[in-house]
Design a protein around this motif. Sequence first.
Motif, PDB file in Angstrom:
ATOM      1  N   LEU A 230      15.573  -5.236   7.173  1.00 57.80           N
ATOM      2  CA  LEU A 230      15.088  -4.059   7.958  1.00 57.80           C
ATOM      3  C   LEU A 230      13.560  -3.783   7.754  1.00 57.80           C
ATOM      4  N   VAL A 231      13.382  -3.791   6.229  1.00 57.63           N
ATOM      5  CA  VAL A 231      11.834  -3.691   5.929  1.00 57.63           C
ATOM      6  C   VAL A 231      11.185  -4.754   5.993  1.00 57.63           C
ATOM      7  N   TRP A 232      11.675  -6.000   5.791  1.00 57.13           N
ATOM      8  CA  TRP A 232      10.811  -7.247   5.833  1.00 57.13           C
ATOM      9  C   TRP A 232      10.599  -7.496   7.361  1.00 57.13           C
ATOM     10  N   THR A 233      11.647  -7.156   8.298  1.00 53.34           N
ATOM     11  CA  THR A 233      11.125  -7.493   9.688  1.00 53.34           C
ATOM     12  C   THR A 233      10.056  -6.621  10.087  1.00 53.34           C
ATOM     13  N   ALA A 234      10.248  -5.408   9.831  1.00 51.38           N
ATOM     14  CA  ALA A 234       9.043  -4.516  10.144  1.00 51.38           C
ATOM     15  C   ALA A 234       7.816  -4.899   9.492  1.00 51.38           C
ATOM     16  N   LEU A 235       7.652  -5.280   8.380  1.00 55.79           N
ATOM     17  CA  LEU A 235       6.507  -5.933   7.857  1.00 55.79           C
ATOM     18  C   LEU A 235       5.749  -6.928   8.426  1.00 55.79           C
ATOM     19  N   GLY A 236       6.970  -7.968   8.782  1.00 54.66           N
ATOM     20  CA  GLY A 236       6.459  -9.143   9.834  1.00 54.66           C
ATOM     21  C   GLY A 236       5.893  -8.573  11.025  1.00 54.66           C
ATOM     22  N   LEU A 237       6.356  -7.593  11.493  1.00 50.88           N
ATOM     23  CA  LEU A 237       5.810  -7.000  12.934  1.00 50.88           C
ATOM     24  C   LEU A 237       4.234  -6.347  12.606  1.00 50.88           C
ATOM     25  N   LEU A 238       4.034  -5.908  11.706  1.00 51.34           N
ATOM     26  CA  LEU A 238       2.763  -4.941  11.324  1.00 51.34           C
ATOM     27  C   LEU A 238       1.799  -5.920  10.839  1.00 51.34           C
ATOM     28  N   ARG A 239       2.319  -6.878   9.922  1.00 53.86           N
ATOM     29  CA  ARG A 239       1.181  -7.923   9.246  1.00 53.86           C
ATOM     30  C   ARG A 239       1.656  -9.306   9.385  1.00 53.86           C
ATOM     31  N   PRO A 240       1.578  -9.831  10.760  1.00 53.17           N
ATOM     32  CA  PRO A 240       2.398 -11.217  10.937  1.00 53.17           C
ATOM     33  C   PRO A 240       1.589 -12.418  10.183  1.00 53.17           C
ATOM     34  N   GLU A 241       0.478 -12.101   9.734  1.00 50.24           N
ATOM     35  CA  GLU A 241       0.046 -13.395   8.819  1.00 50.24           C
ATOM     36  C   GLU A 241      -0.353 -12.987   7.712  1.00 50.24           C
ATOM     37  N   GLY A 242      -0.003 -13.824   6.645  1.00 52.11           N
ATOM     38  CA  GLY A 242      -0.338 -13.951   5.044  1.00 52.11           C
ATOM     39  C   GLY A 242      -1.835 -13.694   4.844  1.00 52.11           C
ATOM     40  N   THR A 243      -2.451 -13.310   3.724  1.00 52.68           N
ATOM     41  CA  THR A 243      -3.696 -12.878   3.487  1.00 52.68           C
ATOM     42  C   THR A 243      -4.157 -13.571   2.337  1.00 52.68           C
ATOM     43  N   ALA A 244      -3.084 -13.875   1.192  1.00 47.58           N
ATOM     44  CA  ALA A 244      -3.225 -14.144  -0.061  1.00 47.58           C
ATOM     45  C   ALA A 244      -3.903 -15.676  -0.359  1.00 47.58           C
ATOM     46  N   THR A 245      -4.805 -15.458  -1.220  1.00 48.25           N
ATOM     47  CA  THR A 245      -5.591 -16.818  -1.546  1.00 48.25           C
ATOM     48  C   THR A 245      -4.776 -17.792  -2.716  1.00 48.25           C
ATOM     49  N   ALA A 246      -5.089 -19.032  -2.870  1.00 50.17           N
ATOM     50  CA  ALA A 246      -4.655 -19.818  -3.732  1.00 50.17           C
ATOM     51  C   ALA A 246      -4.652 -19.211  -4.959  1.00 50.17           C
ATOM     52  N   GLU A 247      -5.412 -18.360  -5.661  1.00 50.94           N
ATOM     53  CA  GLU A 247      -5.706 -17.681  -6.797  1.00 50.94           C
ATOM     54  C   GLU A 247      -4.427 -16.739  -6.980  1.00 50.94           C
ATOM     55  N   ALA A 248      -3.650 -16.106  -5.880  1.00 47.07           N
ATOM     56  CA  ALA A 248      -2.469 -15.335  -6.100  1.00 47.07           C
ATOM     57  C   ALA A 248      -1.213 -16.099  -6.379  1.00 47.07           C
ATOM     58  N   ARG A 249      -1.454 -17.516  -6.192  1.00 47.08           N
ATOM     59  CA  ARG A 249      -0.008 -18.103  -6.517  1.00 47.08           C
ATOM     60  C   ARG A 249       0.867 -17.833  -7.701  1.00 47.08           C
ATOM     61  N   PRO A 250       0.198 -17.920  -8.747  1.00 45.36           N
ATOM     62  CA  PRO A 250       0.813 -17.458 -10.061  1.00 45.36           C
ATOM     63  C   PRO A 250       1.326 -16.029 -10.105  1.00 45.36           C
ATOM     64  N   VAL A 251       0.660 -15.081  -9.518  1.00 42.31           N
ATOM     65  CA  VAL A 251       1.104 -13.755  -9.174  1.00 42.31           C
ATOM     66  C   VAL A 251       2.604 -13.598  -8.464  1.00 42.31           C
ATOM     67  N   ARG A 252       2.501 -14.458  -7.408  1.00 40.70           N
ATOM     68  CA  ARG A 252       3.611 -14.554  -6.569  1.00 40.70           C
ATOM     69  C   ARG A 252       4.963 -15.115  -7.173  1.00 40.70           C
ATOM     70  N   ARG A 253       4.685 -16.190  -7.845  1.00 43.76           N
ATOM     71  CA  ARG A 253       5.794 -16.980  -8.461  1.00 43.76           C
ATOM     72  C   ARG A 253       6.223 -15.862  -9.746  1.00 43.76           C
ATOM     73  N   MET A 254       5.494 -15.352 -10.449  1.00 44.55           N
ATOM     74  CA  MET A 254       6.063 -14.236 -11.484  1.00 44.55           C
ATOM     75  C   MET A 254       6.580 -13.135 -10.538  1.00 44.55           C
ATOM     76  N   LEU A 255       6.226 -12.695  -9.480  1.00 47.87           N
ATOM     77  CA  LEU A 255       6.840 -11.695  -8.742  1.00 47.87           C
ATOM     78  C   LEU A 255       8.194 -12.041  -8.125  1.00 47.87           C
ATOM     79  N   LYS A 256       8.110 -13.239  -7.954  1.00 50.80           N
ATOM     80  CA  LYS A 256       9.568 -13.545  -7.325  1.00 50.80           C
ATOM     81  C   LYS A 256      10.782 -13.625  -8.292  1.00 50.80           C
ATOM     82  N   VAL A 257      10.144 -13.959  -9.681  1.00 47.76           N
ATOM     83  CA  VAL A 257      11.213 -13.983 -10.772  1.00 47.76           C
ATOM     84  C   VAL A 257      11.566 -12.667 -10.918  1.00 47.76           C
TER      85      VAL A 257
END
Length: 364
Positions: free
Chosen positions: A187-214
């Motif tokens: 429910l939350v992920w679908t709602a977020l996708g409707l509100l903000r359909p495109e990602g905005t993070a740059t390449a510098e954010a990749r390590p943060v996203r990897r750690m966040l996934k873990v």
Amino acid sequence: MPFDLRPQTLPGDGTQASADARAVAYWLLAVAGLVWAMVAIGGATRLTGSGLSIMEWAPLSGTLPPMSEAEWQRLYDLYRTIPQYALLNAGFGMEGFKEIFWLEWIHRFWGRLIGLAYAGGLAWFWLRGRIPAGFKPRLFGLLALGGLQGAVGWYMVASGFEADRTAVAPYRLVIHLGLALLIFSALVWTALGLLRPEGTATAEARPVRRMLKVAVWSLVAAMLAGGFVAGTRAGFSYNTFPLMDGQWVPDGYLLLDPWWRNMTANILAVQFNHRLLATIAAVMALGAVWAAKRRLPPGPARNAVYALGATVALQYALGVATLVHVVPVSLGTLHQATAVLVLAAALVALHGLRPAPARPAPTP
């Protein structure tokens, strides 16, 4: 703001399509709020032993509570046939039965309310042609998941009627909890996708996203391990922290044979696993906060990671307090409700760190 749910500014904003997307998103978030409350009510129902008080699955006729003394007596007589009454509540009378009955009735009524809010909203948007393109299959799939959750709930409750059982089977409890968390996340992920359909993070954010996934997967594992703690009532034992029975790794971790049974049936191992997974998740969440501070510019994405770190710290403290106070209903319910807050924060942070789409190079 830590949770930036404002609509994304994209070409075409202000059109009917973007207004429809916002309306559907806010409806989904409202339903997610109802699911959040349902998880908290479920926690209180489990901690008070109320879940087995209604021995019938009546999706329609069960909407209303008993309306006569004869109906109260019939339901009480049914309850007196199961082991929980004989072993735990023998002789507590009609008043005692009504106390546990009402909490379970509220739990089931709230589930019906969620179904009505979702099915009614879906029909309203669908008939008016306001569902954004490509979202109908996902929204219909969520409706099917909700129906499945009702059936799984009864499958769980029915296990508590078996001989010598005074509570539901831990495996079934974890399935029920896991499905609730899945529905909330969808429910939350679908709602977020409707509100903000495109990602905005740059390449510098990749390590943060990897750690966040873990961190997120560790959090999910800790939550499901918490389901086994609840199902085995493991939180009522070893009520010291950080040591268990005076040791970091207490004796008896592999007491049962075959070894894998210890992961779900050995009270000592079940509680230790929950502690360990929660600690790993907390360390990884704090690592994501540190990485976000170093690599992300000030703004919604970094604030969302900070919010996740704060909710994880709160949940960890609540877990320790719940344990050392031997699981009072108030703290236990709050601990379960805050787990959903942590999950919401994790979803917002992950969504905010989606990579920006590749843009075609400008033509000379």
